[in-house]
Design an enzyme around this catalytic site. Sequence first.
Site, PDB file in Angstrom:
ATOM      1  N   ASP A  67     -55.658  48.522 -40.869  1.00 52.13           N
ATOM      2  CA  ASP A  67     -55.725  48.739 -39.256  1.00 52.13           C
ATOM      3  C   ASP A  67     -55.957  50.088 -38.857  1.00 52.13           C
ATOM      4  OD1 ASP A  67     -53.332  50.263 -40.434  1.00 52.13           O
ATOM      5  OD2 ASP A  67     -51.953  48.803 -39.264  1.00 52.13           O
ATOM      6  N   ASP A 136     -39.862  47.479 -36.916  1.00 51.11           N
ATOM      7  CA  ASP A 136     -39.693  46.307 -36.558  1.00 51.11           C
ATOM      8  C   ASP A 136     -40.093  45.102 -37.453  1.00 51.11           C
ATOM      9  OD1 ASP A 136     -42.462  46.304 -36.161  1.00 51.11           O
ATOM     10  OD2 ASP A 136     -42.269  46.267 -34.129  1.00 51.11           O
ATOM     11  N   HIS A 138     -43.011  44.832 -39.090  1.00 57.20           N
ATOM     12  CA  HIS A 138     -44.329  44.512 -39.078  1.00 57.20           C
ATOM     13  C   HIS A 138     -45.092  44.764 -40.240  1.00 57.20           C
ATOM     14  CE1 HIS A 138     -45.201  48.367 -36.699  1.00 57.20           C
ATOM     15  NE2 HIS A 138     -45.619  48.595 -38.024  1.00 57.20           N
ATOM     16  N   GLU A 143     -47.164  42.567 -35.054  1.00 60.91           N
ATOM     17  CA  GLU A 143     -45.878  43.028 -34.293  1.00 60.91           C
ATOM     18  C   GLU A 143     -44.920  41.581 -34.330  1.00 60.91           C
ATOM     19  OE1 GLU A 143     -44.847  46.106 -34.260  1.00 60.91           O
ATOM     20  OE2 GLU A 143     -45.950  47.138 -32.926  1.00 60.91           O
TER      21      GLU A 143
HETATM   22  C1  GLP Z   1     -47.758  51.905 -39.001  1.00 65.72           C
HETATM   23  C2  GLP Z   1     -48.782  51.143 -39.845  1.00 65.72           C
HETATM   24  C3  GLP Z   1     -48.008  50.153 -40.730  1.00 65.72           C
HETATM   25  C4  GLP Z   1     -46.952  50.993 -41.720  1.00 65.72           C
HETATM   26  C5  GLP Z   1     -46.011  51.462 -40.431  1.00 65.72           C
HETATM   27  C6  GLP Z   1     -44.670  52.247 -41.001  1.00 65.72           C
HETATM   28  O1  GLP Z   1     -47.278  51.165 -37.897  1.00 65.72           O
HETATM   29  N1  GLP Z   1     -49.514  50.259 -39.015  1.00 65.72           N
HETATM   30  O2  GLP Z   1     -49.195  49.698 -41.832  1.00 65.72           O
HETATM   31  O3  GLP Z   1     -46.593  50.112 -42.466  1.00 65.72           O
HETATM   32  O4  GLP Z   1     -46.790  52.362 -39.710  1.00 65.72           O
HETATM   33  O5  GLP Z   1     -45.159  53.406 -41.270  1.00 65.72           O
HETATM   34  P1  GLP Z   1     -44.228  54.412 -42.091  1.00 65.72           P
HETATM   35  O6  GLP Z   1     -44.787  54.326 -43.510  1.00 65.72           O
HETATM   36  O7  GLP Z   1     -44.710  55.859 -41.742  1.00 65.72           O
HETATM   37  O8  GLP Z   1     -42.943  54.354 -41.796  1.00 65.72           O
END
Ligand code: GLP
Length: 257
Positions: A67, A136, A138, A143
């Site tokens: 993404d 959440d 995802h 989402e």
């Molecule tokens: C973002 C990314 C996800 C990732 C999430 C969690 O939203 N798009 O791919 O898994 O963050 O991030 P973190 O690893 O910093 O908790």
Amino acid sequence: MQVIIKENYEEMSKEAAKIIKDEILHKPNLVLGLATGSTPIGTYKELIRMYEAGEVDFSKVVTFNLDEYVGLPSTHNQSYFYFMQEKLFKGININPENIHVPSGIVKDFNAYCQWYEDEIDKVGGVDVQVLGIGGDGHIGFNEPGTSLVSRTQVVTLTEETIEDNSRFFEKKEDVPRFAITMGVGTIMEAKHCLLVANGEKKADPVSVLIEGPITSQVTASVLQMHPKATVILDEAAASKLNRIDYYKWAYENQPEI
Ligand code: GLP
């Protein structure tokens, strides 16, 4: 689904990197799906260490990122392209032509999303997809409420995600409202999904991912339907699971077949 519970973040990261390394040794031109966020940073660090130690060669590996924020050019220090450059690509011998990170600044997003899907197909699909999990639940930026068969598309981020990710920006207002993300269906086509999660904050979404009902309200839960999903956790992220003892037992007693 294989659930691996490690003592801490470092051990979780080492385990994930080892799985990726073994897959590259088995297939040098591996198609590797990559994730951003703070969780996989340790995994990427370990992959860089392995590369420096001569244990793994990335010269033929092809990567596709999940993404990107809409509106951020690749040069922006909060873009996911920039993140990947800093946290992994500049430390390994990957061929820049083999790197794919969706662009957040294209004119025709519909055509671009289809192009991204086609590029993945052209190389025979993703072999190993690294995933984190949002607070959440995802995966990618899919989402709650996203169709579980969705394809690469532009999505509106939830307030929770904007809040979670605001720690990387100067102020909350700077966090983009939209993102381009591989769809849940796109992710599910990877031959092996490898999700990493650590810390208490992930304990709730992780419990639904592994033991909850499959629901679009926690898009990661669809991995229960994946033929080869590996979830690597630290103790804190695993703390709300009901069957911890079994997962540990099964990991220590794997059938030799
Ligand atoms: C973002 C990314 C996800 C990732 C999430 C969690 O939203 N798009 O791919 O898994 O963050 O991030 P973190 O690893 O910093 O908790």
